[in-house]
Write a protein that holds these residues in place. Structure first.
Motif, PDB file in Angstrom:
ATOM      1  N   GLY A 142       6.749 -40.231   2.269  1.00  0.00           N
ATOM      2  CA  GLY A 142       7.152 -38.903   1.808  1.00  0.00           C
ATOM      3  C   GLY A 142       8.350 -38.932   0.877  1.00  0.00           C
ATOM      4  O   GLY A 142       9.111 -37.963   0.821  1.00  0.00           O
ATOM      5  N   HIS A 143       8.515 -40.037   0.129  1.00  0.00           N
ATOM      6  CA  HIS A 143       9.581 -40.125  -0.867  1.00  0.00           C
ATOM      7  C   HIS A 143       9.059 -39.529  -2.177  1.00  0.00           C
ATOM      8  O   HIS A 143       8.159 -40.080  -2.807  1.00  0.00           O
ATOM      9  CB  HIS A 143      10.003 -41.577  -1.066  1.00  0.00           C
ATOM     10  N   ILE A 144       9.616 -38.394  -2.583  1.00  0.00           N
ATOM     11  CA  ILE A 144       9.120 -37.652  -3.740  1.00  0.00           C
ATOM     12  C   ILE A 144      10.161 -37.691  -4.849  1.00  0.00           C
ATOM     13  O   ILE A 144      11.351 -37.470  -4.606  1.00  0.00           O
ATOM     14  CB  ILE A 144       8.824 -36.183  -3.361  1.00  0.00           C
ATOM     15  N   GLU A 145       9.676 -37.970  -6.069  1.00  0.00           N
ATOM     16  CA  GLU A 145      10.579 -37.990  -7.220  1.00  0.00           C
ATOM     17  C   GLU A 145       9.952 -37.236  -8.389  1.00  0.00           C
ATOM     18  O   GLU A 145       8.840 -37.541  -8.795  1.00  0.00           O
ATOM     19  CB  GLU A 145      10.868 -39.430  -7.652  1.00  0.00           C
ATOM     20  N   ARG A 186      -1.128 -29.235  11.088  1.00  0.00           N
ATOM     21  CA  ARG A 186      -1.625 -30.341  10.253  1.00  0.00           C
ATOM     22  C   ARG A 186      -0.818 -31.616  10.445  1.00  0.00           C
ATOM     23  O   ARG A 186      -1.235 -32.677  10.016  1.00  0.00           O
ATOM     24  CB  ARG A 186      -1.570 -29.935   8.774  1.00  0.00           C
ATOM     25  N   ASP A 187       0.347 -31.501  11.105  1.00  0.00           N
ATOM     26  CA  ASP A 187       1.252 -32.640  11.276  1.00  0.00           C
ATOM     27  C   ASP A 187       1.511 -33.317   9.926  1.00  0.00           C
ATOM     28  O   ASP A 187       1.242 -34.504   9.722  1.00  0.00           O
ATOM     29  CB  ASP A 187       0.665 -33.646  12.270  1.00  0.00           C
ATOM     30  N   PRO A 188       2.050 -32.549   8.957  1.00  0.00           N
ATOM     31  CA  PRO A 188       2.137 -33.062   7.585  1.00  0.00           C
ATOM     32  C   PRO A 188       3.305 -34.015   7.394  1.00  0.00           C
ATOM     33  O   PRO A 188       4.327 -33.942   8.082  1.00  0.00           O
ATOM     34  CB  PRO A 188       2.339 -31.789   6.765  1.00  0.00           C
ATOM     35  N   THR A 189       3.140 -34.893   6.421  1.00  0.00           N
ATOM     36  CA  THR A 189       4.242 -35.763   6.014  1.00  0.00           C
ATOM     37  C   THR A 189       5.205 -35.004   5.119  1.00  0.00           C
ATOM     38  O   THR A 189       6.406 -35.259   5.116  1.00  0.00           O
ATOM     39  CB  THR A 189       3.700 -36.993   5.271  1.00  0.00           C
ATOM     40  N   VAL A 190       4.659 -34.080   4.347  1.00  0.00           N
ATOM     41  CA  VAL A 190       5.467 -33.233   3.465  1.00  0.00           C
ATOM     42  C   VAL A 190       5.228 -31.778   3.854  1.00  0.00           C
ATOM     43  O   VAL A 190       4.086 -31.331   3.914  1.00  0.00           O
ATOM     44  CB  VAL A 190       5.099 -33.448   1.982  1.00  0.00           C
ATOM     45  N   LEU A 191       6.300 -31.067   4.151  1.00  0.00           N
ATOM     46  CA  LEU A 191       6.211 -29.658   4.518  1.00  0.00           C
ATOM     47  C   LEU A 191       6.873 -28.825   3.425  1.00  0.00           C
ATOM     48  O   LEU A 191       8.031 -29.066   3.067  1.00  0.00           O
ATOM     49  CB  LEU A 191       6.904 -29.407   5.860  1.00  0.00           C
ATOM     50  N   ARG A 242       8.503 -38.472  10.655  1.00  0.00           N
ATOM     51  CA  ARG A 242       9.408 -38.304   9.528  1.00  0.00           C
ATOM     52  C   ARG A 242       8.727 -37.412   8.490  1.00  0.00           C
ATOM     53  O   ARG A 242       7.630 -37.697   8.021  1.00  0.00           O
ATOM     54  CB  ARG A 242       9.768 -39.659   8.923  1.00  0.00           C
ATOM     55  N   ARG A 243       9.377 -36.328   8.162  1.00  0.00           N
ATOM     56  CA  ARG A 243       8.812 -35.378   7.211  1.00  0.00           C
ATOM     57  C   ARG A 243       9.802 -35.082   6.104  1.00  0.00           C
ATOM     58  O   ARG A 243      11.008 -34.930   6.350  1.00  0.00           O
ATOM     59  CB  ARG A 243       8.451 -34.063   7.905  1.00  0.00           C
ATOM     60  N   SER A 244       9.252 -34.982   4.910  1.00  0.00           N
ATOM     61  CA  SER A 244      10.042 -34.466   3.796  1.00  0.00           C
ATOM     62  C   SER A 244       9.800 -32.963   3.754  1.00  0.00           C
ATOM     63  O   SER A 244       8.659 -32.509   3.800  1.00  0.00           O
ATOM     64  CB  SER A 244       9.593 -35.107   2.479  1.00  0.00           C
ATOM     65  N   VAL A 245      10.879 -32.201   3.686  1.00  0.00           N
ATOM     66  CA  VAL A 245      10.771 -30.750   3.736  1.00  0.00           C
ATOM     67  C   VAL A 245      11.370 -30.161   2.460  1.00  0.00           C
ATOM     68  O   VAL A 245      12.500 -30.485   2.090  1.00  0.00           O
ATOM     69  CB  VAL A 245      11.481 -30.165   4.970  1.00  0.00           C
ATOM     70  N   ILE A 246      10.577 -29.329   1.791  1.00  0.00           N
ATOM     71  CA  ILE A 246      11.044 -28.613   0.604  1.00  0.00           C
ATOM     72  C   ILE A 246      10.991 -27.123   0.922  1.00  0.00           C
ATOM     73  O   ILE A 246       9.947 -26.593   1.295  1.00  0.00           O
ATOM     74  CB  ILE A 246      10.166 -28.928  -0.626  1.00  0.00           C
ATOM     75  N   VAL A 247      12.145 -26.479   0.789  1.00  0.00           N
ATOM     76  CA  VAL A 247      12.254 -25.063   1.121  1.00  0.00           C
ATOM     77  C   VAL A 247      12.664 -24.299  -0.133  1.00  0.00           C
ATOM     78  O   VAL A 247      13.664 -24.636  -0.766  1.00  0.00           O
ATOM     79  CB  VAL A 247      13.283 -24.817   2.242  1.00  0.00           C
TER      80      VAL A 247
END
Length: 513
Positions: free
Chosen positions: A266-269, A422-427, A458-463
């Motif tokens: 879940g490393h986003i660039e 969904r148990d997402p890696t990215v939320l 471990r989740r990446s979360v974007i709010v």
């Protein structure tokens, strides 16, 4: 026996009709679902549903009636013409010239019917769009008292339909006049030339009688071919848009098979990402945006309306492709990944979550590919603080979702439960707390804190949030303005900078005060 044959033929063509319409609608619906999101930006819902409904049904007339009758009458006409030439080739040629003239008029009439049918389907689709939009926004219409305005909008398209139908009736009258004129001309020619031929001894009275009967058969066969051909041309004109839509190639996202990472972190660039919509190439939405989101990190994106926050999410979901730059997932370009696999690992909650007209349990399970039990659904609802109000509904989790049944905040909590299940890696939460009351918002912030502290997942979360109180505890806050990143840091750091974020915070504090 003849009645049984006609009944059997009608039954066979009825079955063929059913199969044709079913396959056309399936093919068209599948083709539409596999188009890019930009396609739906330019097409209206009413137009597409009209193509699926009325246009596909119109095409069924081709195989059910028109082709059948054109083939039958065409064969009868050819047979009659051959026999007429055999009886008397001079009279047969005269009849052929008349039928050729009638055929020319028929082709002109059929061509006009094709154009008129296309215009009728377009106007019908526009009228359907007005009606669908009005019914879906009925509360807005009622509050603003614009019922008469909506009736006028609908009457506008009905008026256009009436004008086209009037011209169609005039064209049909011209077609009938041509037929009757040429039909009687055939009779006159047959009597005059036939009588002369009898006196000259070239043909007998019996042959003339046969000629008159077969010439009428030929004329009427030509008439029926023309009448059915005009109906066929109407069907072709009405179905032209349908076949264009059916011929559309699926989006490249569904054709190409990309990578499926074994261990998604879940490393986003976002690397120097720019974007503009194809319909507005001169209006940049994003300009050279560079943002990174690390695993198990909560990153908040804030800014004024129109600053490009939601566009970033759309690019991350691959609803659109960046104009320039690229998006990397664990070091791999997002374009290289299998889009369906990628979306299965994202939990997304929009600002205005739309629920399907199915029971609440099915709405929460929606899109989840793994085996889900009812206890899992209830667990996700509890995490989103939706279990209590769902249990109080008349049928609990089996309650059918209705717009009047649930409030905006309740719909958002169901959508949050769906994302959690969904148990997402990215939320991704795009204004997911905008319709929540203060207590529910506090509970959802508790969910975010739990996600951060859960080391097992471990989740990446974007709010994305306008309520800055929602994201004060985020690891990093990205402030956007006019499609660019203008500030980045923690809540405390940004307040000390006294920039755009600090001004927005003070304005919200003043508004609350």
């Amino acid at each position: 026996m003849q009645v049984n044959i006609f009944g059997l033929r009608g039954c066979c063509f009825g079955i063929a009709n059913m199969i044709l319409v079913k396959r056309m609608r399936e093919t068209l619906y599948s083709s539409l679902l596999l188009q890019d999101i930009s396609f739906f930006d330019s097409e209206t819902v009413g137009d597409l549903t009209s193509r699926l409904g009325a246009d596909c049904q119109q095409v069924s007339r081709v195989i059910g009636n028109d082709l059948n009758l054109i083939l039958r009458n065409g064969l009868q006409g050819v047979g009659a013409l051959i026999y007429l030439l055999y009886l008397s080739w001079p009279l047969g040629l005269c009849t052929l010239i008349i039928c050729s003239t009638l055929s020319a008029v028929m082709l002109l009439y059929g061509s006009y019917q094709k154009k008129a049918a296309k215009l009728i389907q377009e106007c019908t689709a526009s009228a359907n769009e007005v009606a669908q939009e009005t019914f879906s926004l009925m509360r807005t219409v009622r509050v603003y008292g614009t019922e008469k305005d909506e009736v006028e909008r609908y009457k506008h398209w009905l008026g256009k339909l009436a004008d086209i139908s009037l011209r169609q009736s005039a064209a049909y009258g011209f077609w009938n006049l041509s037929f009757n004129t040429l039909y009687h001309s055939t009779q006159i020619i047959a009597v005059l030339f036939g009588g002369t031929s009898i006196l000259a001894g070239h043909i007998t009275a019996e042959q003339l009688t046969k000629f008159i009967l077969y010439s009428e058969w030929l004329i009427y066969s030509t008439w029926w071919v023309g009448d059915n051909l005009s109906s066929l041309m109407q069907s072709v004109g009405a179905s032209e848009k349908v076949f264009q839509l059916m011929d559309l190639l699926p989006s490249d996202q569904f054709i190409s098979k990309g990578l499926k990472l074994q261990n998604l972190l879940g490393h986003i660039e976002f690397e120097n990402v720019s974007f503009h919509y194809s319909s507005r190439p001169t209006v940049p939405v994003l300009q050279h945006v560079s943002i990174s989101v690390h695993p198990n990190e909560v990153v908040a994106i804030v800014g004024l309306s129109g600053s490009g926050k939601s566009t970033l999410v759309n690019l991350l979901l691959r609803l659109y492709e960046p104009t320039n730059g690229q998006i990397l997932i664990d070091g791999f370009s997002l374009k290289e990944l299998d889009v369906m696999w990628w979306r299965e690992r994202i939990g997304f909650v929009g600002q205005e979550p739309r629920l399907f007209r199915m029971d609440i349990s099915s709405n929460i399970r929606y899109g989840c590919t793994r085996d889900i039990k009812q206890k899992d659904v209830e667990w996700a609802a509890k995490q989103a603080y939706a279990h209590d109000f769902i249990s109080s509904l008349p049928h609990g989790y089996q309650t059918l979702v209705d717009d009047d049944l649930l409030s905006g905040g309740q719909k958002q909590r169901i959508a949050i439960a769906r994302a959690i299940l969904r148990d997402p890696t990215v939320l991704i939460l795009d204004e997911a707390t905008s319709a929540l009351d203060a207590e529910s918002e506090h509970n959802v912030k508790g969910v975010l804190r739990a996600i951060r502290s859960d080391l097992a997942t471990r989740r990446s979360v974007i709010v994305i949030a306008h309520r800055l109180s929602t994201i004060q505890a985020a690891d990093r806050i990205v402030v956007m303005d006019a499609g660019q990143v203008v500030e980045m840091g923690s809540h405390r750091e940004l307040l000390l900078k006294d920039g755009l974020y600090a001004r927005l915070t003070r304005r919200q504090a003043d508004a609350v005060a």
